[in-house]
Design an enzyme around this catalytic site. Structure first.
Site, PDB file in Angstrom:
ATOM      1  N   CYS A  41       0.976  -1.355   0.036  1.00  0.00           N
ATOM      2  CA  CYS A  41       0.070   0.003   0.026  1.00  0.00           C
ATOM      3  C   CYS A  41       0.750   1.347  -0.040  1.00  0.00           C
ATOM      4  O   CYS A  41       0.477   2.061  -0.942  1.00  0.00           O
ATOM      5  CB  CYS A  41      -1.198  -0.085   1.232  1.00  0.00           C
ATOM      6  SG  CYS A  41      -0.273  -0.324   2.983  1.00  0.00           S
ATOM      7  N   HIS A 102      -1.614   6.603   5.339  1.00  0.00           N
ATOM      8  CA  HIS A 102      -0.527   5.488   5.309  1.00  0.00           C
ATOM      9  C   HIS A 102       0.687   6.067   4.476  1.00  0.00           C
ATOM     10  O   HIS A 102       1.641   5.167   3.944  1.00  0.00           O
ATOM     11  CB  HIS A 102      -1.057   4.274   4.702  1.00  0.00           C
ATOM     12  CG  HIS A 102       0.085   3.167   5.476  1.00  0.00           C
ATOM     13  ND1 HIS A 102       0.201   1.909   5.231  1.00  0.00           N
ATOM     14  CD2 HIS A 102       1.037   3.294   6.305  1.00  0.00           C
ATOM     15  CE1 HIS A 102       0.969   1.144   5.871  1.00  0.00           C
ATOM     16  NE2 HIS A 102       1.396   2.222   6.862  1.00  0.00           N
TER      17      HIS A 102
END
Length: 544
Positions: A41, A102
């Site tokens: 990710c 993130h």
């Protein structure tokens, strides 16, 4: 007029009931050769937002730290990178991010927010600055809690043994020392034991919280509130901005362990908890599309649905698969070259402009969103840096027959694992693997017993000659082509290796944000809604 929809780790379920995603595909344009720029990710999202391979921005590692490990780390999307949100904001768009980030938070203090979404072009943020993970719910599948507990317990045993040995030696007069080393060894042992008992709770408070802009609203987050809160935030953003151009990036926390699912969807799917979670996410997609309808925005909004990587095969406990599956595609999350890690859904819908039901089989990338939305908004693609994405609009409209991507590179951390070549004159899509991970156990299709497959070291194979596949005939990458079976073998290898050399000449050295120095927990960078370490708060009411 541009909205993007992102989902984390979406699996390719043949039989999962996803009517809203299916509806998007039926009335939109479907990209069947859509790939992410990374198989995890953090680097994939960096590439998506900047239109650049993550190795260019330094959003990679060289030592196995594949993603950002802590909210209180100093690494993150560098401040000199330009996101499509930043350009659209300059063009007068309202820009919002709701869900997962993130990509880092702070650099030097717990409040400098140098990597925060608001520093990268979003004028509104609500969600997790970190990522949903098993440790948020003290799940059986752990990202770091179990490993930390084991290390702390080992150090406790060593120090306890030292303390006992010193005490025994002093009591029987075998050694002549003061009691201070004994006392300090015992105190440190007790501290380590105490820390190991509470490390799970510390991780939950340190990483699993929600923010609105720069303010922490829940620490730790209450899971059953999250789904309705996300939807409430989306609807509120649309109401506030329906009379002006907007960009909304909805980054779901779903389809990622610990598979937090509300009671309405638990036990509903034939595919277990993972299927329940997928179906709830599909319902959320429907709620967002309904909100666009309610505000009269459907015909003026470009909707994009994708994933940042493939399903995680190693997220398995006992006989239950929690990380998804990737259908016919080999490999999965964390594997830089195999299709299962990087082949992702790609759906664009814009009623009245994009032809409904169109299917595009040319290679496309998440990085293509950058130039596409920038040019749609009347902005200019930066000329002071390499942009790897290509404008998709001509392909989506049908005014161009082929993608502008002749070659796409596939990285695992900073290491190039594979490359694909779209040989347009033959209609062939070649894939060359230079490095592949060693699957464990032998003959398996993943690296079971590990969180993800490695990118370098003893557990990867460097192929000489490289492995060659024809994806146009063999999308499962099941049949390795050789000089004996493929007359064009040497021609293809030479052309791809030439393209790799040309690509590598465009790379410049940059600090690696995910290496050790940028990926260590630093207490002074830890966001906390109270005096550290008393990080606990609930500042907002339940969603309406």
């Amino acid at each position: 007029i541009s909205g993007t929809r992102d989902r984390d780790n979406m699996l390719h379920l043949q039989h999962s009931w996803t009517p809203n995603i299916d509806h998007l595909a039926e009335f939109g344009v479907k990209l069947t050769q859509h790939v992410s720029a990374a198989s995890l990710c953090t680097p994939s999202r960096a590439a998506f937002l900047t239109g650049r391979y993550p190795v260019r921005s330094g959003m990679v590692s060289s030592i196995g730290h594949r993603v950002l490990q802590w909210t209180g780390a100093s690494g993150g999307l560098p401040t000199n990178e330009t996101t499509f949100a930043k350009i659209l904001k300059e063009k007068g768009y309202a820009t919002g991010l709701i869900g997962k980030w993130h990509l880092g938070l702070n650099c030097e203090s717990a409040s400098d927010h140098c990597h925060h979404p608001l520093h990268h072009g979003f004028d509104y943020f609500y969600g997790m600055p970190f990522s949903m993970m098993g440790d948020c719910a003290r799940w059986e599948l752990s990202e770091k809690r179990v490993n930390l507990e084991q290390k702390l317990n080992f150090l406790f045993q060593v120090l306890a043994l030292v303390a006992l040995t010193l005490a025994a030696g002093k009591l029987v007069h075998l050694i002549s020392i003061s009691w201070m080393p004994v006392i300090w060894s015992a105190l440190l042992a007790v501290l380590l034991l105490t820390t190991s008992c509470f490390v799970g709770a510390l991780i939950v408070h340190a990483d699993c919280f929600l923010m609105r802009n720069h303010t922490i609203t829940e620490q730790p987050m209450r899971f059953q509130r999250v789904t309705p809160l996300i939807l409430q935030e989306v609807e509120s953003f649309l109401k506030r901005n329906k009379l002006r151009p907007f960009l909304l990036f909805v980054s779901f926390l779903h389809v990622h362990i610990p598979l937090i699912t509300t009671k309405n969807f638990l036990g509903k799917s034939a595919h277990g908890l993972y299927g329940d979670n997928v179906e709830e996410m599909d319902w959320m997609v429907g709620q967002i599309l309904d909100a666009l309808d309610m505000e009269g925005l459907t015909n003026s909004t470009l909707v994009y649905f994708t994933s940042d990587h493939g399903g995680s095969l190693e997220n398995q406990f006992g006989n239950t698969q929690y990380g998804g599956w990737n259908g016919i595609y080999k490999g999965g999350k964390g594997m830089g070259g195999w299709e299962g890690g990087i082949r992702v859904p790609g759906i664009f819908r814009w009623p009245g402009l994009l032809p409904a039901g169109r299917v595009i089989g040319d290679p496309t990338s998440l990085m293509d969103v950058f130039p596409t939305v920038v040019q749609l908004a009347g902005g200019e693609v930066p000329q002071d840096r390499v942009i790897d994405g290509r404008d998709l609009l001509p392909l989506l409209l049908g005014t161009a027959q082929h993608s502008d991507h002749e070659f796409l590179m596939h990285y695992c951390e900073r290491f190039l694992h594979a490359a694909r070549w779209h040989q347009r004159d033959r209609g062939t899509l070649w894939k060359v693997h230079f490095v592949t991970p060693v699957f464990q156990p032998e003959g398996a299709g993943a690296c079971y017993g590990r969180k993800v497959c490695p990118c370098s070291g003893e557990k990867v194979v460097h192929h000489d000659p490289p492995l060659l596949f024809d994806l146009s005939r063999d999308p499962s990458e099941a049949h390795v082509l050789t000089p004996a079976s493929e007359p064009l073998f040497y021609q293809v290898m030479e052309r791809v290796q030439q393209a790799v050399r040309e690509h590598q000449q465009t790379l410049s050295p940059v600090p690696l944000q995910l290496d050790r120095l940028g990926n260590l927990w630093r207490p002074w960078l830890q966001p906390c809604c109270g005096p550290f370490p008393l990080c606990w708060c609930l500042r907002e009411d339940d969603p309406q």
